[in-house]
Design a protein around this motif. Structure first.
Motif, PDB file in Angstrom:
ATOM      1  N   UNK A 164       0.827  -1.203   0.000  1.00 28.87           N
ATOM      2  CA  UNK A 164       0.000   0.000   0.000  1.00 28.87           C
ATOM      3  C   UNK A 164       0.868   1.263   0.000  1.00 28.87           C
ATOM      4  N   UNK A 165       1.907   1.252   0.824  1.00 30.09           N
ATOM      5  CA  UNK A 165       2.789   2.420   0.910  1.00 30.09           C
ATOM      6  C   UNK A 165       3.535   2.639  -0.406  1.00 30.09           C
ATOM      7  N   UNK A 166       3.982   1.540  -1.028  1.00 34.49           N
ATOM      8  CA  UNK A 166       4.672   1.650  -2.326  1.00 34.49           C
ATOM      9  C   UNK A 166       3.755   2.230  -3.403  1.00 34.49           C
ATOM     10  N   UNK A 167       2.457   1.978  -3.270  1.00 33.29           N
ATOM     11  CA  UNK A 167       1.481   2.516  -4.219  1.00 33.29           C
ATOM     12  C   UNK A 167       1.158   3.981  -3.939  1.00 33.29           C
ATOM     13  N   UNK A 168       1.760   4.535  -2.886  1.00 35.31           N
ATOM     14  CA  UNK A 168       1.590   5.950  -2.578  1.00 35.31           C
ATOM     15  C   UNK A 168       0.543   6.261  -1.532  1.00 35.31           C
ATOM     16  N   UNK A 169      -0.036   5.243  -0.905  1.00 34.75           N
ATOM     17  CA  UNK A 169      -1.101   5.478   0.073  1.00 34.75           C
ATOM     18  C   UNK A 169      -0.518   5.919   1.417  1.00 34.75           C
ATOM     19  N   UNK A 170      -1.114   6.963   1.954  1.00 39.09           N
ATOM     20  CA  UNK A 170      -0.691   7.484   3.262  1.00 39.09           C
ATOM     21  C   UNK A 170      -1.846   7.565   4.249  1.00 39.09           C
ATOM     22  N   UNK A 173      -6.832   2.552   6.612  1.00 34.80           N
ATOM     23  CA  UNK A 173      -7.714   1.942   7.605  1.00 34.80           C
ATOM     24  C   UNK A 173      -7.281   0.482   7.774  1.00 34.80           C
ATOM     25  N   UNK A 174      -7.367  -0.023   8.998  1.00 28.35           N
ATOM     26  CA  UNK A 174      -7.123  -1.436   9.262  1.00 28.35           C
ATOM     27  C   UNK A 174      -8.343  -2.001   9.962  1.00 28.35           C
ATOM     28  N   UNK A 231      -6.855   3.802   1.664  1.00 27.78           N
ATOM     29  CA  UNK A 231      -6.607   2.367   1.516  1.00 27.78           C
ATOM     30  C   UNK A 231      -7.098   1.644   2.762  1.00 27.78           C
ATOM     31  N   UNK A 232      -7.594   0.414   2.571  1.00 32.29           N
ATOM     32  CA  UNK A 232      -8.120  -0.376   3.678  1.00 32.29           C
ATOM     33  C   UNK A 232      -7.457  -1.761   3.655  1.00 32.29           C
ATOM     34  N   UNK A 233      -6.860  -2.126   4.780  1.00 31.18           N
ATOM     35  CA  UNK A 233      -6.307  -3.477   4.944  1.00 31.18           C
ATOM     36  C   UNK A 233      -7.228  -4.232   5.883  1.00 31.18           C
ATOM     37  N   UNK A 234      -7.974  -5.185   5.337  1.00 30.33           N
ATOM     38  CA  UNK A 234      -8.820  -6.069   6.142  1.00 30.33           C
ATOM     39  C   UNK A 234      -7.992  -7.289   6.519  1.00 30.33           C
ATOM     40  N   UNK A 235      -7.979  -7.644   7.786  1.00 30.41           N
ATOM     41  CA  UNK A 235      -7.098  -8.719   8.238  1.00 30.41           C
ATOM     42  C   UNK A 235      -7.596 -10.113   7.899  1.00 30.41           C
ATOM     43  N   UNK A 236      -8.711 -10.206   7.170  1.00 31.83           N
ATOM     44  CA  UNK A 236      -9.036 -11.451   6.470  1.00 31.83           C
ATOM     45  C   UNK A 236      -9.946 -11.126   5.298  1.00 31.83           C
ATOM     46  N   UNK A 260      -8.452  -1.618  -1.527  1.00 33.40           N
ATOM     47  CA  UNK A 260      -8.656  -2.681  -0.532  1.00 33.40           C
ATOM     48  C   UNK A 260      -7.675  -3.825  -0.739  1.00 33.40           C
ATOM     49  N   UNK A 261      -7.140  -4.311   0.392  1.00 32.20           N
ATOM     50  CA  UNK A 261      -6.356  -5.543   0.378  1.00 32.20           C
ATOM     51  C   UNK A 261      -6.822  -6.424   1.544  1.00 32.20           C
ATOM     52  N   UNK A 262      -6.877  -7.714   1.297  1.00 31.18           N
ATOM     53  CA  UNK A 262      -7.324  -8.659   2.318  1.00 31.18           C
ATOM     54  C   UNK A 262      -6.207  -9.600   2.744  1.00 31.18           C
ATOM     55  N   UNK A 263      -6.622 -10.722   3.342  1.00 31.28           N
ATOM     56  CA  UNK A 263      -5.652 -11.712   3.843  1.00 31.28           C
ATOM     57  C   UNK A 263      -6.335 -13.070   3.833  1.00 31.28           C
ATOM     58  N   UNK A 264      -5.786 -14.041   3.125  1.00 31.85           N
ATOM     59  CA  UNK A 264      -6.202 -15.456   3.081  1.00 31.85           C
ATOM     60  C   UNK A 264      -6.343 -15.984   1.660  1.00 31.85           C
TER      61      UNK A 264
END
Length: 321
Positions: A164-170, A173-174, A231-236, A260-264
């Motif tokens: 996310x940071x490499x894509x420029x997001x500052x 949300x988690x 940007x939103x990182x959902x932990x699943x 949005x990025x997820x996990x699983x």
């Protein structure tokens, strides 16, 4: 209910002879054994598994303890466990709730795989002290009768935030998992460490429960607070899908306004458009590895703790700023 005593009476032999025949013991001649088995079949005899377990102290059953069974995550995990266990002559039962915790001390199961944060570590250590064999997938316990097969949560969370940071997001949300979840705690630690290396990143934490409803609620909060792309990182992925759908219904452009990025990497993520970015690992392999380690523990073999590694799946749900 027909017992071996009934079979012995009809066959005119001793109870021990019937027992030998039913268990294939060579002490009984083939002719006698065949006659006893025929009588047992005629009487519709069903072996008493509980009594046999008490005598042999082996049930050939493994218990898997899960917090819940909902969502798309558990199918592949359980399939991996089942395949390995069946190959080694074990059956699998899925357990939940405090009553089933007694199945280990009662010798109804030969060992347990635990992915259930409601099963306390203190109770697990007490069981291990009594000689019971355990594999834990959601905590760190050091005991000769306990093996850890853990997901590399920190590496996965770091990959997601760095992406996310490499894509420029500052503005991030988690959406977290339940407070008692080991996986959620590990991922949050890595997120804080990664964000700490970038002084200009602002992060807002939203508590979730690893379910779709949590993602939907998080989306409503983000919609209310929206002023600029975030940007939103959902932990699943379950939460990510809930968030994704709610935002899409509100006419937010995924990958442009909300990223949005997820996990699983559950199967459903492959069908989202734009494709959901996520953290991938083999759930089947994770389950299989847990079973392999438990079988080794039961057999008295030396085992080392194992870790399941993760990779990033880039998706169009995360765009450049």
């Amino acid at each position: 209910m027909i017992s071996i005593k009934d079979i012995a009476k009809k066959a005119g032999v001793s109870i021990s002879t019937v027992s030998y025949a039913l268990n294939g013991n060579p002490k009984v001649t083939e002719e006698t054994s065949a006659r006893i088995l025929k009588i047992a079949n005629e009487l519709n005899y069903v072996p008493n598994a509980a009594a046999r377990t008490l005598k042999t102290r082996v049930s050939k059953i493994i218990g898997v303890y899960l917090t819940d069974f909902s969502g798309a995550f558990y199918g592949e995990l359980l399939q991996g466990m089942k395949e390995v266990l069946n190959q080694s002559g074990y059956d699998l039962i899925v357990c939940s709730g405090s009553y089933s915790h007694q199945w280990l001390p009662q010798r109804m199961i030969d060992g347990a795989i635990v992915l259930d944060h409601s099963f306390s570590s203190e109770e697990l250590m007490q069981l291990a002290d009594r000689g019971h064999k355990l594999v834990v997938m959601d905590r760190e316990l050091n005991h000769p009768n306990v093996n850890q097969v853990l997901l590399d949560n920190k590496a996965g969370a770091s990959l997601a935030v760095e992406y996310l940071i490499e894509k420029g997001h500052r503005k991030l949300y988690v959406v977290t998992g339940p407070q008692g979840s080991y996986d959620s705690k590990q991922r949050l630690q890595a997120i804080k460490q990664t964000i700490g290396r970038s002084s200009d990143v602002v992060c807002t934490q939203i508590e979730g429960k690893f379910d779709k409803d949590s993602g939907e609620l998080a989306a409503k909060q983000i919609i209310r607070e929206y002023t600029e792309p975030a940007a939103v990182f959902c932990l699943n992925d379950e939460m990510a899908i809930g968030l994704y759908n709610t935002l899409a219904k509100a006419d937010f452009r995924i990958g442009e306004q909300i990223h949005i990025i997820g996990f699983d990497n559950i199967e459903l993520t492959e069908y989202t458009r734009p494709r959901l970015a996520t953290i991938d690992y083999s759930k089947r392999k994770w389950g299989a590895l847990a079973s392999e380690q438990l079988i080794k523990l039961i057999a008295g073999e030396t085992v080392e703790h194992e870790r399941v590694y993760v990779t990033l799946v880039a998706g169009e749900s995360v765009g450049d700023i």
